[in-house]
Scaffold this motif. Structure first.
Motif, PDB file in Angstrom:
ATOM      1  N   ILE A  10      70.295   9.114  59.732  1.00  0.00           N
ATOM      2  CA  ILE A  10      70.346   8.554  61.076  1.00  0.00           C
ATOM      3  C   ILE A  10      71.014   9.591  61.977  1.00  0.00           C
ATOM      4  O   ILE A  10      72.131  10.029  61.694  1.00  0.00           O
ATOM      5  CB  ILE A  10      71.169   7.244  61.102  1.00  0.00           C
ATOM      6  N   ALA A  11      70.328   9.963  63.048  1.00  0.00           N
ATOM      7  CA  ALA A  11      70.852  10.985  63.959  1.00  0.00           C
ATOM      8  C   ALA A  11      70.532  10.580  65.399  1.00  0.00           C
ATOM      9  O   ALA A  11      69.617   9.780  65.631  1.00  0.00           O
ATOM     10  CB  ALA A  11      70.225  12.343  63.640  1.00  0.00           C
ATOM     11  N   VAL A  31      77.434   4.716  65.037  1.00  0.00           N
ATOM     12  CA  VAL A  31      77.987   5.477  66.167  1.00  0.00           C
ATOM     13  C   VAL A  31      79.260   6.205  65.744  1.00  0.00           C
ATOM     14  O   VAL A  31      79.432   7.393  66.036  1.00  0.00           O
ATOM     15  CB  VAL A  31      78.256   4.558  67.379  1.00  0.00           C
ATOM     16  N   LEU A  32      80.151   5.525  65.034  1.00  0.00           N
ATOM     17  CA  LEU A  32      81.399   6.148  64.588  1.00  0.00           C
ATOM     18  C   LEU A  32      81.126   7.358  63.692  1.00  0.00           C
ATOM     19  O   LEU A  32      81.717   8.430  63.874  1.00  0.00           O
ATOM     20  CB  LEU A  32      82.261   5.121  63.851  1.00  0.00           C
ATOM     21  N   SER A  33      80.219   7.204  62.732  1.00  0.00           N
ATOM     22  CA  SER A  33      79.881   8.313  61.833  1.00  0.00           C
ATOM     23  C   SER A  33      79.251   9.478  62.604  1.00  0.00           C
ATOM     24  O   SER A  33      79.572  10.645  62.354  1.00  0.00           O
ATOM     25  CB  SER A  33      78.935   7.834  60.735  1.00  0.00           C
ATOM     26  N   ILE A  34      78.374   9.159  63.548  1.00  0.00           N
ATOM     27  CA  ILE A  34      77.725  10.214  64.349  1.00  0.00           C
ATOM     28  C   ILE A  34      78.765  10.951  65.188  1.00  0.00           C
ATOM     29  O   ILE A  34      78.709  12.176  65.311  1.00  0.00           O
ATOM     30  CB  ILE A  34      76.591   9.617  65.205  1.00  0.00           C
ATOM     31  N   TYR A  73      75.920  12.589  62.080  1.00  0.00           N
ATOM     32  CA  TYR A  73      74.854  11.811  61.456  1.00  0.00           C
ATOM     33  C   TYR A  73      75.446  10.648  60.670  1.00  0.00           C
ATOM     34  O   TYR A  73      76.665  10.564  60.471  1.00  0.00           O
ATOM     35  CB  TYR A  73      74.012  12.680  60.526  1.00  0.00           C
ATOM     36  N   TYR A  74      74.564   9.769  60.205  1.00  0.00           N
ATOM     37  CA  TYR A  74      74.939   8.635  59.365  1.00  0.00           C
ATOM     38  C   TYR A  74      73.871   8.523  58.281  1.00  0.00           C
ATOM     39  O   TYR A  74      72.707   8.829  58.524  1.00  0.00           O
ATOM     40  CB  TYR A  74      74.973   7.351  60.206  1.00  0.00           C
ATOM     41  N   ILE A  75      74.267   8.087  57.092  1.00  0.00           N
ATOM     42  CA  ILE A  75      73.328   7.930  55.981  1.00  0.00           C
ATOM     43  C   ILE A  75      73.266   6.465  55.568  1.00  0.00           C
ATOM     44  O   ILE A  75      74.299   5.817  55.398  1.00  0.00           O
ATOM     45  CB  ILE A  75      73.751   8.776  54.756  1.00  0.00           C
ATOM     46  N   ILE A  76      72.049   5.968  55.411  1.00  0.00           N
ATOM     47  CA  ILE A  76      71.837   4.654  54.798  1.00  0.00           C
ATOM     48  C   ILE A  76      71.302   4.917  53.397  1.00  0.00           C
ATOM     49  O   ILE A  76      70.201   5.461  53.238  1.00  0.00           O
ATOM     50  CB  ILE A  76      70.832   3.798  55.586  1.00  0.00           C
TER      51      ILE A  76
END
Length: 87
Positions: free
Chosen positions: A23-24, A70-73, A78-81
């Motif tokens: 997720i970006a 949003v916090l991870s980005i 980025y964020y990973i699922i």
């Protein structure tokens, strides 16, 4: 915040397939940057030398980010699922 979801399947060192979404921010169109995010994640899972290219990772869709995304980005870009075989 709108984010892009990149559907990713990577063959692990043991031959099983990891399925995860990168997720970006939706403004990042350069797949090379997305692959860098994926490789960073793979490194954290001791799968750092596995290939990650257009064959393994493709743009899927745009969606609204959750607060966790949003916090991870904001922290990493980025964020990973994690979907399957990500342990």
């Amino acid at each position: 915040m709108q984010v892009a979801v990149w559907d990713t399947y990577v063959t692990k060192k043991d031959g099983s397939v990891m399925h995860f979404d990168i997720i970006a921010p939706d403004h990042i169109k350069d797949s090379t940057i997305i692959y860098t995010f994926g490789k960073d994640y793979l490194q954290s899972k001791n799968q750092g030398n596995q290939p990650l290219t257009a064959k393994e990772c493709n743009f899927c869709h745009i969606e609204k980010a959750t607060d966790e995304m949003v916090l991870s980005i904001q922290q990493k870009g980025y964020y990973i699922i994690e979907m399957q075989n990500c342990n």
